[in-house]
Design a protein around this motif. Structure first.
Motif, PDB file in Angstrom:
ATOM      1  N   GLY A 183       0.791  -1.230   0.000  1.00 44.57           N
ATOM      2  CA  GLY A 183       0.000   0.000   0.000  1.00 44.57           C
ATOM      3  C   GLY A 183       0.819   1.274   0.000  1.00 44.57           C
ATOM      4  O   GLY A 183       0.263   2.380   0.012  1.00 44.57           O
ATOM      5  N   GLY A 184       2.129   1.166  -0.029  1.00 43.65           N
ATOM      6  CA  GLY A 184       2.988   2.348  -0.009  1.00 43.65           C
ATOM      7  C   GLY A 184       3.112   3.025  -1.371  1.00 43.65           C
ATOM      8  O   GLY A 184       2.625   2.527  -2.389  1.00 43.65           O
ATOM      9  N   GLY A 224       1.982  -4.311  -3.759  1.00 45.96           N
ATOM     10  CA  GLY A 224       0.647  -4.890  -3.852  1.00 45.96           C
ATOM     11  C   GLY A 224      -0.345  -3.988  -4.572  1.00 45.96           C
ATOM     12  O   GLY A 224      -0.024  -2.874  -5.001  1.00 45.96           O
ATOM     13  N   GLY A 225      -1.574  -4.469  -4.666  1.00 48.46           N
ATOM     14  CA  GLY A 225      -2.606  -3.787  -5.453  1.00 48.46           C
ATOM     15  C   GLY A 225      -3.005  -2.421  -4.944  1.00 48.46           C
ATOM     16  O   GLY A 225      -3.537  -1.598  -5.703  1.00 48.46           O
ATOM     17  N   LYS A 226      -2.772  -2.136  -3.664  1.00 48.62           N
ATOM     18  CA  LYS A 226      -3.141  -0.826  -3.119  1.00 48.62           C
ATOM     19  C   LYS A 226      -1.976   0.163  -3.125  1.00 48.62           C
ATOM     20  O   LYS A 226      -2.122   1.307  -2.706  1.00 48.62           O
ATOM     21  N   GLY A 227      -0.838  -0.289  -3.604  1.00 54.91           N
ATOM     22  CA  GLY A 227       0.340   0.577  -3.642  1.00 54.91           C
ATOM     23  C   GLY A 227       0.433   1.375  -4.936  1.00 54.91           C
ATOM     24  O   GLY A 227      -0.392   1.241  -5.843  1.00 54.91           O
ATOM     25  N   LYS A 228       1.479   2.191  -4.991  1.00 58.28           N
ATOM     26  CA  LYS A 228       1.702   3.018  -6.183  1.00 58.28           C
ATOM     27  C   LYS A 228       3.203   3.083  -6.456  1.00 58.28           C
ATOM     28  O   LYS A 228       3.994   3.363  -5.551  1.00 58.28           O
ATOM     29  N   LEU A 229       3.569   2.824  -7.694  1.00 56.61           N
ATOM     30  CA  LEU A 229       4.968   2.879  -8.121  1.00 56.61           C
ATOM     31  C   LEU A 229       5.107   3.935  -9.209  1.00 56.61           C
ATOM     32  O   LEU A 229       4.403   3.899 -10.225  1.00 56.61           O
ATOM     33  N   ILE A 230       6.017   4.884  -8.986  1.00 52.05           N
ATOM     34  CA  ILE A 230       6.269   5.950  -9.960  1.00 52.05           C
ATOM     35  C   ILE A 230       7.687   5.768 -10.482  1.00 52.05           C
ATOM     36  O   ILE A 230       8.646   5.707  -9.700  1.00 52.05           O
ATOM     37  N   GLU A 242       4.570  -4.652 -17.922  1.00 53.43           N
ATOM     38  CA  GLU A 242       3.289  -5.189 -18.408  1.00 53.43           C
ATOM     39  C   GLU A 242       3.251  -6.706 -18.255  1.00 53.43           C
ATOM     40  O   GLU A 242       2.203  -7.283 -17.946  1.00 53.43           O
ATOM     41  N   VAL A 243       4.398  -7.351 -18.479  1.00 54.04           N
ATOM     42  CA  VAL A 243       4.484  -8.794 -18.243  1.00 54.04           C
ATOM     43  C   VAL A 243       4.225  -9.089 -16.761  1.00 54.04           C
ATOM     44  O   VAL A 243       3.510 -10.024 -16.402  1.00 54.04           O
ATOM     45  N   LEU A 244       4.795  -8.253 -15.900  1.00 51.72           N
ATOM     46  CA  LEU A 244       4.593  -8.410 -14.460  1.00 51.72           C
ATOM     47  C   LEU A 244       3.129  -8.183 -14.086  1.00 51.72           C
ATOM     48  O   LEU A 244       2.579  -8.884 -13.227  1.00 51.72           O
ATOM     49  N   ARG A 245       2.484  -7.217 -14.751  1.00 48.21           N
ATOM     50  CA  ARG A 245       1.061  -6.947 -14.478  1.00 48.21           C
ATOM     51  C   ARG A 245       0.212  -8.190 -14.786  1.00 48.21           C
ATOM     52  O   ARG A 245      -0.697  -8.540 -14.029  1.00 48.21           O
ATOM     53  N   ALA A 246       0.541  -8.841 -15.902  1.00 46.94           N
ATOM     54  CA  ALA A 246      -0.196 -10.060 -16.275  1.00 46.94           C
ATOM     55  C   ALA A 246       0.007 -11.157 -15.226  1.00 46.94           C
ATOM     56  O   ALA A 246      -0.902 -11.942 -14.945  1.00 46.94           O
ATOM     57  N   ASP A 267      -4.508  -8.391  -9.897  1.00 48.80           N
ATOM     58  CA  ASP A 267      -5.001  -7.364  -8.971  1.00 48.80           C
ATOM     59  C   ASP A 267      -3.943  -6.941  -7.943  1.00 48.80           C
ATOM     60  O   ASP A 267      -4.115  -5.929  -7.260  1.00 48.80           O
ATOM     61  N   GLU A 268      -2.898  -7.715  -7.827  1.00 46.59           N
ATOM     62  CA  GLU A 268      -1.844  -7.384  -6.873  1.00 46.59           C
ATOM     63  C   GLU A 268      -0.782  -6.463  -7.473  1.00 46.59           C
ATOM     64  O   GLU A 268       0.224  -6.166  -6.826  1.00 46.59           O
ATOM     65  N   MET A 269      -1.000  -6.014  -8.713  1.00 48.87           N
ATOM     66  CA  MET A 269      -0.082  -5.060  -9.329  1.00 48.87           C
ATOM     67  C   MET A 269      -0.416  -3.659  -8.832  1.00 48.87           C
ATOM     68  O   MET A 269      -1.571  -3.236  -8.855  1.00 48.87           O
ATOM     69  N   PRO A 270       0.579  -2.909  -8.341  1.00 48.74           N
ATOM     70  CA  PRO A 270       0.286  -1.552  -7.870  1.00 48.74           C
ATOM     71  C   PRO A 270      -0.064  -0.609  -9.019  1.00 48.74           C
ATOM     72  O   PRO A 270       0.195  -0.919 -10.184  1.00 48.74           O
ATOM     73  N   GLU A 271      -0.646   0.509  -8.672  1.00 47.11           N
ATOM     74  CA  GLU A 271      -0.846   1.572  -9.667  1.00 47.11           C
ATOM     75  C   GLU A 271       0.525   1.974 -10.207  1.00 47.11           C
ATOM     76  O   GLU A 271       1.472   2.152  -9.440  1.00 47.11           O
TER      77      GLU A 271
END
Length: 297
Positions: free
Chosen positions: A23-24, A45-51, A68-72, A76-80
């Motif tokens: 979530g960070g 995780g899914g509630k986090g954010k990566l810039i 994008e491969v990691l998102r697949a 739902d556990e992929m951060p924003e």
């Protein structure tokens, strides 16, 4: 099997000191090929954010594809994910103050830049003298080499390359102009300043470093990031920085000391963290890496 050059440096140490929590909000200021970011994303995780920031358009495209491969994989556990195709010195104008839990920067040249001859970063493969991290704008190393006067050339090789024979090298460069390729420049430098006794690095290493730093304003970029990091992190947020030569490390060390004295940061690394022997054997690039970390008070 991956080439060792594509392994993110000090990965376990980065994750430990960055202290990524689900979530960070974390910034990877030097996205590169997303080696560090891929592991950070798994922990956010899914509630986090990566810039992610990277001014190199080629690196950004490859990082996007990898993430994008990691998102697949994560679903739902992929951060924003927010990717900024620009220099990390611009972070302060794009990120809300006090909003980050972590900020990572790896100041090393990426394997993509070193391995691709057309980028002109390395003397190990012949290519055009470019050296720009952002290939969309700015002067090239070829322009610097062929247009700077001898004294200015000598000064930048001495200051940014810490090369004691800078005057001799600058004189040889000016005599040999025009110079258009990396191999040509390396030959000129090597002939004028052969390896000193006991020296293991190629004689052109320091000159190439100096040109790269100048072309990309690398030290100015680092200073901008160091200046803004304290305001971007929230209390308890972590700043983790990896340097690859003494000029970078000195900037980080001095900034951390000043921030500690001003009670802005608590320094977590009394001495820089270096790669374990096993990592150095597996990934020779890690031998010169020095990591420092601090926590916002």
């Amino acid at each position: 099997m991956k080439s060792p050059q594509h392994v993110p440096v000090l990965l376990e140490e980065v994750l430990e000191y960055l202290n990524v929590r689900p979530g960070g909000v974390v910034v990877d200021a030097t996205l590169g090929l997303a080696g560090h970011s891929s592991e950070i994303a798994k922990r956010l995780g899914g509630k986090g954010k990566l810039i992610g920031f990277d001014r190199d358009p080629e690196a950004m495209e490859k990082a996007k594809a990898r993430l994008e491969v990691l998102r697949a994989e994560l679903g739902d556990e992929m951060p924003e994910l927010v990717l900024e195709p620009r220099a990390f010195s611009e972070a302060s104008s794009l990120i809300e103050p006090g909003s980050l839990d972590g900020l990572l920067a790896d100041f090393g040249v990426s394997s993509l830049q070193l391995d691709e001859a057309h980028r002109g970063f390395s003397f190990r493969t012949d290519g055009p003298l470019d050296m720009r991290m952002d290939t969309r704008s700015g002067e090239t190393a070829e322009q610097v080499v062929n247009q700077e006067d001898e004294n200015e050339l000598a000064d930048l090789i001495y200051e940014f390359g810490e090369e004691r024979r800078s005057r001799r090298i600058a004189r040889a460069i000016v005599r040999a102009r025009p110079i258009t390729t990396t191999a040509e420049l390396a030959r000129i430098v090597s002939a004028e300043a052969p390896p000193m006794k006991g020296e293991k690095i190629h004689p052109a290493t320091r000159t190439f470093q100096a040109l790269r730093i100048r072309v990309n304003n690398e030290l100015g970029e680092i200073q901008s990031l160091l200046k803004s990091a304290g305001s971007l992190l929230r209390p308890g947020g972590r700043l983790v920085l990896i340097s690859f030569h003494s000029l970078e490390d000195r900037l980080v060390k001095d900034a951390f000391k000043a921030a500690k004295d001003a009670k802005v940061f608590e320094v977590l690394t009394k001495k820089p963290v270096v790669a374990a022997e096993q990592e150095q054997m597996r990934n020779p690039r890690s031998r010169s890496a020095k990591m420092r970390a601090a926590e916002k008070i």
